[in-house]
Design an enzyme around this catalytic site. Structure first.
Site, short mmCIF file in Angstrom:
data_model
loop_
_atom_site.label_atom_id
_atom_site.label_comp_id
_atom_site.label_asym_id
_atom_site.label_seq_id
_atom_site.Cartn_x
_atom_site.Cartn_y
_atom_site.Cartn_z
N LYS A 1 27.97 -98.66 -76.12
CA LYS A 1 28.54 -97.33 -76.34
C LYS A 1 27.47 -96.25 -76.16
O LYS A 1 26.93 -96.14 -75.08
CB LYS A 1 29.19 -97.28 -77.73
CG LYS A 1 30.13 -98.46 -78.01
CD LYS A 1 31.37 -98.44 -77.10
CE LYS A 1 32.10 -99.78 -77.04
NZ LYS A 1 32.50 -100.34 -78.33
N ASP B 1 28.65 -102.51 -89.12
CA ASP B 1 28.82 -102.12 -87.72
C ASP B 1 28.59 -100.60 -87.67
O ASP B 1 29.42 -99.82 -88.14
CB ASP B 1 30.23 -102.49 -87.25
CG ASP B 1 30.45 -102.18 -85.77
OD1 ASP B 1 29.78 -101.27 -85.24
OD2 ASP B 1 31.30 -102.85 -85.15
N ARG C 1 15.88 -117.85 -72.12
CA ARG C 1 16.92 -117.64 -73.13
C ARG C 1 16.36 -116.98 -74.38
O ARG C 1 17.10 -116.41 -75.18
CB ARG C 1 17.58 -118.97 -73.47
CG ARG C 1 19.01 -118.84 -73.95
CD ARG C 1 19.67 -120.18 -74.07
NE ARG C 1 18.94 -121.05 -74.96
CZ ARG C 1 18.75 -122.36 -74.77
NH1 ARG C 1 19.27 -122.95 -73.71
NH2 ARG C 1 18.07 -123.07 -75.62
N TYR D 1 36.66 -103.13 -86.64
CA TYR D 1 37.03 -103.27 -85.23
C TYR D 1 37.93 -104.50 -85.04
O TYR D 1 37.64 -105.58 -85.61
CB TYR D 1 35.70 -103.42 -84.49
CG TYR D 1 35.70 -103.66 -83.01
CD1 TYR D 1 36.23 -102.74 -82.12
CD2 TYR D 1 35.09 -104.81 -82.49
CE1 TYR D 1 36.17 -102.96 -80.75
CE2 TYR D 1 35.02 -105.03 -81.13
CZ TYR D 1 35.57 -104.11 -80.26
OH TYR D 1 35.50 -104.33 -78.92
#
Ligand SMILES: *Cc1c(COP(=O)(O)O)cnc(C)c1O
Length: 385
Positions: A203, A178, A55, A108
């Site tokens: 993206k 962002d 993790r 967003y």
């Protein structure tokens, strides 16, 4: 070295051991140690930078993080399971009872929903602002973070980042951004004063529409609370996603200029089409955000939005359904072109904006731009019946 060379050579330290060009994909839940001393040592180093348990990441994630930190001109990077996870980790790490987080109105949609519906239940006050002057007015002694996104989601409006950073830094408040739209190629977030920069690597960075992954960059001190949050919430990225993202990263410097050139070609073609009322793309000289874009970005590959001349729903549907090269689907940054109907005003503070017409958001992929224009021309023709 030039960044283009860095993109090819960074994040490959572990490749030497397997005599391959690419680093190995290391999947692990349990990490095994030879001695108790080594086991203990792993817990002395930073989480997400040393193997202790799956993790916490394996060497595959560490390679990606190191490469991204260098490319983003940052000290360090944390890879998370999604772009949204990166955003909520940064917001969550700065939230708490009595705290105030100031958020740009154009963020967003899912970022806004998290702010309005999850941050507030953590006892955090959230307010939204539209420009640097308003940010300065709304910052107060309780403000723990200013969160922006440039350009605004769907409507592609610019924001004066330097002005926002100046207002926040005067009060020693960090600014998170962002940065997905600009990609590390065209947007040097930290040079503009941003403390915490976030990319949805889903993206442009991965670029092949087959991975969900987030990346957060900054100094060790700026990312300290976010790192703790990611550790507590188990926000790490999977080794497979990191490996694919590293592979995507190799060609970023080749893909971006092509996305940009085609986006400009298609946008200029759209400007001249009688069915198009207006363009929302700061890269165009006619856009109200163009001067700010030029000052803050070194390029822009889209996506962009345009407004159709008023039409009825049936004509709009015929237009969208007639497109063959543009996939109808959410996301962008991949090699294929995409279209979605954009409905931004439901997610903004000012709900009273008149229905100015239907908005179409395009991502311009790596197809031949004249083919994309021909596809759009054919779809426009179908609107008339
Ligand atoms: C897609 C996107 C996100 C969310 O990223 P995921 O990796 O899909 O979770 C956040 N911000 C922007 C600007 C995006 O385009």
């Amino acid at each position: 070295m030039h960044r283009d060379s860095d993109l090819v050579h960074l994040g490959r330290t572990s490749a030497a051991a397997v005599h391959a060009v690419n680093p190995p994909l290391v999947r692990a839940s349990t990490v095994v140690f030879e001695t108790l001393e080594q086991y203990r040592q792993s817990y002395q180093s930073r989480v997400f930078e040393s193997s202790r348990y799956g993790r916490s990441g394996t060497v595959t994630a560490f390679e990606l993080q190191e490469a991204m930190a260098r490319i983003a001109n940052a000290e360090t990077c944390i890879a998370t399971s999604s772009g949204l996870n990166a955003i909520t980790a940064v917001l969550g790490a700065h939230a708490g009872p009595g705290k105030h987080i100031l958020v740009y109105d154009g963020v967003y949609g899912p970022t806004r929903i998290f702010c309005e519906q999850s941050l507030t239940t953590l006892g955090t006050r959230v307010s939204f602002f539209n420009d640097g002057a308003e940010a300065r007015r709304l910052i107060n002694d309780d403000t723990s973070l200013v969160f922006i996104e440039v350009p605004s989601s769907l409507t592609m409006q610019m924001l004066d980042i330097t002005q926002v950073c100046a207002a926040a830094h005067e009060r020693c408040i960090p600014v998170a951004c962002d940065s997905t739209w600009g990609s590390p190629m065209y947007f040097n977030a930290h040079a503009l004063g941003i403390d915490i920069s976030i990319h949805s690597a889903t993206k442009f960075i991965n670029g092949h529409s087959d991975v969900i992954l987030g990346l957060i960059t900054g100094t060790y001190s700026a990312l300290e609370t976010t790192r703790q949050w990611c550790d507590r919430y188990g926000s790490h990225a999977s080794p497979d996603a990191c490996w694919l993202t590293l592979r995507g990263l190799r060609t970023l410097a080749v893909r971006m200029p092509r996305h940009q050139a085609s986006a400009i070609e298609v946008a200029q073609w759209l400007c001249r089409h009688p069915k198009v009322k207006c363009m929302m793309f700061p890269v165009l000289a006619s856009d109200p955000g163009h001067a700010l874009w030029k000052r803050q970005f070194s390029g822009g590959a889209g996506p962009f939005t345009f407004e159709l001349q008023p039409c009825n729903e049936a004509a709009f549907e015929r237009f969208i359904n007639a497109l063959k090269l543009f996939g109808l689907g959410t996301s962008w940054g991949g090699y294929e072109s995409l279209v979605i109907p954009a409905i931004p005003y439901a997610l903004r503070s000012v709900k009273t904006l008149p229905d100015e017409g239907r908005l179409v958001r395009l991502h311009i992929g790596l197809e031949h731009a004249p083919d994309l224009c021909a596809d759009l021309a054919h779809a426009f023709d179908q609107m008339d019946e």
